[in-house]
Scaffold this motif. Structure first.
Motif: not given
Length: 435
Positions: A293-299, A158-160, A162-166
């Motif tokens: 997920x990702x940094x700042x992940x909101x799962x 569940x990695x978003x 969108x491609x960004x630094x997070x």
């Protein structure tokens, strides 16, 4: 499973006395047994938003340590676990701590200036250097003995989109992030789709060769020359298929219909873990990442009875005990994924006979922050499981305030890649950690 670097070390492991060594060191069969290289692997697993220190870090140091609640799923693997407290991400520069936390986590170097604005501080761009997983991959791919089909595999859960630094932690080079594959069916096609194509192509080539032989009996010599040029291409394709070789294990069968949705995170996690293990059986790669997920992940961990988003809860103060309990529950669940991966590796024999896969694999579980509500980069979590890097396991270490670049150097050195700096050289002056 120990890795013997010299013939003498191997012979001593057999329990031979010193007097016998001169008589047997020249035996070629023992030499081959001692010098057969084993397959070493590293898996870097990421989960976001920091940890709850009181329920994560062991209070004791050394071999006699107790696993707190967040790490309790590792109890059966405690002797193969290494908990490292006091590893600090000292990289500063542009970006907020969530951005630098994941962008510098495996690169150990500053982010480029950019226009991605975080919650505070200055905007930033991608990391300015290669990540340690890719550094090790490149080192292994240079040698025939350690080269694999893919070199490295990047799994996600569940990695978003969108491609960004997070959302990126692996980098092929500065400004070149690598997107993880979080769709198990897409990863399956990457790993095994080509195998199906090869089987179909073999069938087509067999029929084609038969038809070309029939045609050659009814055409002129000039046309036969042209036909020979065409059949050369066919023979080259056949040779390529033969060198690819058959799989040494069964192609996995995936449960179908698992959509990429928040509530399916547990199923996606398990599917990707099983695919990773299968990829190791086929020796497709010896380096892998597994990013949740990702940094700042909101799962929203509803399967744990938690409705709130992970990131929003991580900002709550320590005094909010109910939220701290939920955050502990979340980190314990991630630890369960780590334990499941480790246990599956432990019960899977190494195809070349060198023990189990966990004997030759080290899993590194990490995070972009030490603590969510303070956004600190101090005490970045690093929990290692498995014996692939020949570190002294079964310990909890308190390292003070060492730069995480030194740990990244240790990973490289464990593979025989004796670099003296990685990332920002200012944080590498004391060399790799002694683990």
């Amino acid at each position: 499973m120990s890795h013997y670097r010299t013939r003498r070390e191997f012979l001593r492991s057999l329990g031979l006395g010193a007097a016998a060594l001169p008589f047997v060191t020249g035996l070629t069969s023992l030499a081959r047994a001692a010098e057969t290289p084993r397959k070493q692997r590293i898996v870097i697993m990421f989960s976001p938003n920091g940890v709850v220190p009181d329920t994560f870090w062991p209070k004791e140091e050394g071999a006699d340590f107790k696993l707190p609640e967040s790490l309790s799923p590792l109890e059966k693997l405690r002797e193969r676990t290494l908990v490292l407290h006091g590893v600090n991400d000292k990289v500063r520069g542009d970006g907020d701590n969530h951005m630098r936390g994941i962008g510098c986590l495996l690169t150990g170097v500053e982010l480029f200036p950019g226009n991605i604005q975080g919650g505070s501080h200055t905007p930033a761009g991608w990391s300015s250097g290669i990540s340690i997983d890719q550094e090790i991959k490149n080192f292994l791919q240079k040698s025939d003995a350690t080269r694999t089909r893919f070199g490295s595999l990047e799994f996600g859960v569940m990695v978003p989109d969108r491609a960004d630094t997070w959302t990126r932690m692996s980098y092929a080079a500065g400004n070149k992030p690598i997107a993880p594959i979080d769709d198990p069916y897409q990863m399956f096609n990457k790993l095994y789709g080509r195998q199906k194509d090869q089987e179909s192509l073999r069938s087509v080539l067999d029929e084609l060769q038969t038809d070309l032989k029939k045609i050659s009996q009814h055409i002129s010599s000039a046309d036969k020359k042209l036909l020979d040029e065409q059949t050369t291409l066919v023979r080259e394709l056949e040779q390529e298929l033969q060198t690819a070789g058959p799989l040494t294990h069964a192609v996995p069968v995936l449960e179908q219909g698992i959509k990429e949705e928040n509530d399916n995170i547990p199923q996606i996690s398990k599917l990707n873990i099983e695919l990773m293990i299968n990829s190791f059986q086929a020796d497709f790669a010896r380096v892998a990442t597994l990013q949740y997920t990702n940094s700042v992940g909101g799962a929203r961990h509803r399967w744990l009875g938690i409705e709130e988003g992970h990131h929003e809860m991580s900002h709550e103060p320590d005094s909010n005990e109910k939220v701290q309990e939920k955050l502990t529950k979340i980190n314990k669940w991630y630890c369960e994924q780590l334990a499941y991966l480790a246990q599956r590796l432990a019960e899977t024999p190494e195809p070349d006979g060198h023990g189990s896969m966990l004997d030759n694999t080290t899993i590194v579980w990490t995070n972009e922050l030490g603590k969510g509500n303070s956004h600190t980069l101090d005490n970045t979590p690093f929990v290692l499981v498995g014996n692939g890097l020949d570190f002294q396991m079964g310990q909890a270490k308190k390292l003070g305030k060492v730069a995480h670049n030194r740990l990244l150097l240790s990973f490289a050195h464990a593979f025989g890649h004796r670099i003296d700096k990685f990332g920002n050289p200012d944080f590498c002056k004391d060399g790799p950690l002694s683990l």
